[in-house]
Design a protein around this motif. Structure first.
Motif, PDB file in Angstrom:
ATOM      1  N   LYS A  79      11.473 -10.854  10.803  1.00 33.72           N
ATOM      2  CA  LYS A  79      12.442 -12.019  10.977  1.00 33.72           C
ATOM      3  C   LYS A  79      12.446 -12.315  12.575  1.00 33.72           C
ATOM      4  O   LYS A  79      13.089 -13.205  12.632  1.00 33.72           O
ATOM      5  N   GLY A  80      11.738 -11.595  13.385  1.00 31.32           N
ATOM      6  CA  GLY A  80      11.577 -11.987  14.566  1.00 31.32           C
ATOM      7  C   GLY A  80      12.843 -11.524  15.559  1.00 31.32           C
ATOM      8  O   GLY A  80      13.121 -11.799  16.563  1.00 31.32           O
ATOM      9  N   GLU A  81      13.617 -10.489  15.005  1.00 32.02           N
ATOM     10  CA  GLU A  81      14.807  -9.671  15.312  1.00 32.02           C
ATOM     11  C   GLU A  81      14.371  -8.412  15.893  1.00 32.02           C
ATOM     12  O   GLU A  81      13.576  -7.699  15.409  1.00 32.02           O
ATOM     13  N   GLN A  82      14.982  -7.872  17.062  1.00 30.71           N
ATOM     14  CA  GLN A  82      14.605  -6.725  17.610  1.00 30.71           C
ATOM     15  C   GLN A  82      15.504  -5.506  17.263  1.00 30.71           C
ATOM     16  O   GLN A  82      16.608  -5.761  16.785  1.00 30.71           O
ATOM     17  N   GLU A  83      14.511  -4.451  16.754  1.00 35.14           N
ATOM     18  CA  GLU A  83      15.416  -3.334  16.151  1.00 35.14           C
ATOM     19  C   GLU A  83      14.988  -2.100  17.042  1.00 35.14           C
ATOM     20  O   GLU A  83      14.140  -2.165  17.592  1.00 35.14           O
ATOM     21  N   THR A  84      15.926  -1.283  17.137  1.00 30.85           N
ATOM     22  CA  THR A  84      16.055  -0.029  17.852  1.00 30.85           C
ATOM     23  C   THR A  84      15.448   1.244  17.242  1.00 30.85           C
ATOM     24  O   THR A  84      16.079   1.430  16.254  1.00 30.85           O
ATOM     25  N   PHE A  85      14.649   1.830  17.749  1.00 28.95           N
ATOM     26  CA  PHE A  85      14.129   3.037  17.205  1.00 28.95           C
ATOM     27  C   PHE A  85      14.452   4.361  17.981  1.00 28.95           C
ATOM     28  O   PHE A  85      14.340   4.269  19.160  1.00 28.95           O
ATOM     29  N   LEU A  86      15.055   5.570  17.126  1.00 31.20           N
ATOM     30  CA  LEU A  86      15.203   6.667  17.827  1.00 31.20           C
ATOM     31  C   LEU A  86      14.249   7.534  17.377  1.00 31.20           C
ATOM     32  O   LEU A  86      14.176   7.903  16.096  1.00 31.20           O
ATOM     33  N   ASN A  87      13.512   8.190  18.221  1.00 30.29           N
ATOM     34  CA  ASN A  87      12.392   9.145  17.869  1.00 30.29           C
ATOM     35  C   ASN A  87      11.599   8.634  16.685  1.00 30.29           C
ATOM     36  O   ASN A  87      11.351   9.429  15.747  1.00 30.29           O
ATOM     37  N   GLY A  88      11.179   7.443  16.794  1.00 31.63           N
ATOM     38  CA  GLY A  88      10.402   6.624  15.421  1.00 31.63           C
ATOM     39  C   GLY A  88      11.395   6.279  14.352  1.00 31.63           C
ATOM     40  O   GLY A  88      10.794   5.688  13.422  1.00 31.63           O
ATOM     41  N   GLU A  89      12.806   6.757  14.352  1.00 33.92           N
ATOM     42  CA  GLU A  89      13.175   6.309  13.004  1.00 33.92           C
ATOM     43  C   GLU A  89      14.206   4.931  13.364  1.00 33.92           C
ATOM     44  O   GLU A  89      14.677   4.902  14.357  1.00 33.92           O
ATOM     45  N   ASN A  90      14.177   4.046  12.604  1.00 29.16           N
ATOM     46  CA  ASN A  90      14.850   2.715  12.824  1.00 29.16           C
ATOM     47  C   ASN A  90      16.520   2.942  12.468  1.00 29.16           C
ATOM     48  O   ASN A  90      16.669   3.326  11.440  1.00 29.16           O
ATOM     49  N   VAL A  91      16.899   2.700  13.759  1.00 28.92           N
ATOM     50  CA  VAL A  91      18.536   3.104  13.636  1.00 28.92           C
ATOM     51  C   VAL A  91      19.440   1.864  13.876  1.00 28.92           C
ATOM     52  O   VAL A  91      20.488   2.123  14.270  1.00 28.92           O
ATOM     53  N   GLU A  92      18.790   0.808  13.876  1.00 30.57           N
ATOM     54  CA  GLU A  92      19.449  -0.597  14.066  1.00 30.57           C
ATOM     55  C   GLU A  92      20.812  -0.628  13.429  1.00 30.57           C
ATOM     56  O   GLU A  92      21.824  -0.915  14.244  1.00 30.57           O
ATOM     57  N   ARG A  93      20.763  -0.342  12.338  1.00 28.77           N
ATOM     58  CA  ARG A  93      22.179  -0.557  11.719  1.00 28.77           C
ATOM     59  C   ARG A  93      23.197   0.581  12.251  1.00 28.77           C
ATOM     60  O   ARG A  93      24.341   0.091  12.571  1.00 28.77           O
ATOM     61  N   GLU A  94      22.658   1.743  12.024  1.00 29.54           N
ATOM     62  CA  GLU A  94      23.582   2.751  12.453  1.00 29.54           C
ATOM     63  C   GLU A  94      24.253   2.669  13.786  1.00 29.54           C
ATOM     64  O   GLU A  94      25.326   3.054  14.097  1.00 29.54           O
ATOM     65  N   ILE A  95      23.480   2.481  14.849  1.00 22.40           N
ATOM     66  CA  ILE A  95      23.838   2.154  16.230  1.00 22.40           C
ATOM     67  C   ILE A  95      24.909   1.091  16.363  1.00 22.40           C
ATOM     68  O   ILE A  95      25.717   1.161  17.266  1.00 22.40           O
ATOM     69  N   ARG A  96      25.382   0.313  15.447  1.00 18.46           N
ATOM     70  CA  ARG A  96      26.227  -0.813  15.687  1.00 18.46           C
ATOM     71  C   ARG A  96      27.732  -0.590  15.015  1.00 18.46           C
ATOM     72  O   ARG A  96      28.412  -1.306  14.887  1.00 18.46           O
ATOM     73  N   THR A  97      27.698   0.830  14.546  1.00 13.75           N
ATOM     74  CA  THR A  97      29.352   1.219  13.995  1.00 13.75           C
ATOM     75  C   THR A  97      29.997   1.245  15.104  1.00 13.75           C
ATOM     76  O   THR A  97      29.630   1.647  16.362  1.00 13.75           O
ATOM     77  N   LEU A  98      31.525   1.402  14.949  1.00 14.90           N
ATOM     78  CA  LEU A  98      32.218   1.741  15.986  1.00 14.90           C
ATOM     79  C   LEU A  98      32.474   3.117  16.298  1.00 14.90           C
ATOM     80  O   LEU A  98      32.558   3.331  17.452  1.00 14.90           O
TER      81      LEU A  98
END
Ligand code: DC
Length: 231
Positions: A79-98
């Motif tokens: 979708k053209g959105e940037q996602e963050t990976f931690l040691n190869g794992e997509n953590v984009e959703r998880e890093i946005r929690t409070l």
């Protein structure tokens, strides 16, 4: 006219629309967008998972010893959105929690964490053509950035934006709690001894409490054109 590539720093308080402006600028200019806050969030997630951050404390020694084991990368999805990976794992959703946001605010007070992430961020900006948002981009990461923007908005406005985002995601937050969290993070971001949040002397400031996204982006593009016309 094709301009020489520059680096653009976008700093400001949490939830004040830095990423919207930074992403918009990057898209218009064909630049790379880098969310430096996502890197602090990824370090926090790793530390939370390992049990190095708890309700009451932080195991700084363990984090320092293992900081080299944390590899953070970005990829663009379909979708053209940037996602963050931690040691190869997509953590984009998880890093946005409070919870992770609070952890990030805590690990970002540690000198060795900042040192390592700043080093990586400076490497990313070596070839120029980068728009990076964060807290210390104009002051520490790219002190020579040709364009520095500093966004502000009142805590109430920022809490309202964050509250609306959370509600849209199906969460059921309490406004007072969101506001208290915004204020708590502001205090920690501005009062830490390691690179506290502050406007660089040569940054251009915009209070966006009462202006829309299109207008902000227009302002940022105007500032870009003004700077590049003279460089
Ligand atoms: O922008 P954000 O909310 O994703 O940032 C998460 C935390 O990381 C926030 O508490 C401030 C910290 N941070 C920082 O100290 N320096 C940066 N360049 C970016 C973020």
């Amino acid at each position: 006219m094709e301009h020489k590539k520059i680096n653009i720093a976008v700093d400001g308080f949490s939830s004040c629309g830095k990423s919207t402006v930074a992403k918009g600028l990057a898209k218009h200019l064909g630049y790379i967008y880098i969310d430096s806050g996502a890197m602090y969030r990824a370090v926090a997630l790793h530390a939370l998972r390992k049990g190095w951050i708890t309700e009451t404390g932080m195991d700084k020694e363990a984090l320092q010893q293992h900081i080299g084991d944390i590899a953070i990368t970005f990829k663009t999805n379909n979708k053209g959105e940037q996602e963050t990976f931690l040691n190869g794992e997509n953590v984009e959703r998880e890093i946005r929690t409070l919870k992770v946001a609070n952890g990030a605010s805590r690990v970002s007070t540690l000198g060795f964490v900042r040192h390592e992430l700043v080093r990586q961020q400076q490497l990313m900006g070596k070839e120029k053509g980068v728009v990076m948002d964060g807290r210390d981009i104009g002051t520490v990461v790219f002190p020579d950035a040709e364009l520095k923007l500093f966004l502000t908005a009142s805590p109430e406005v920022r809490a309202r934006r964050r509250f609306d985002e959370m509600t849209a995601k199906g969460e059921d937050p309490l406004f007072e709690e969101v506001l208290a969290n915004v204020k708590e993070r502001d205090l920690r971001d501005t009062s830490r001894t390691e690179s506290p949040l502050r406007k660089a002397d040569d940054a251009l400031e915009l209070d966006n409490s009462h202006i829309g996204i299109d207008e902000q982006l227009q302002w940022a593009m105007d500032m870009y054109h003004k700077i590049t016309a003279t460089t």
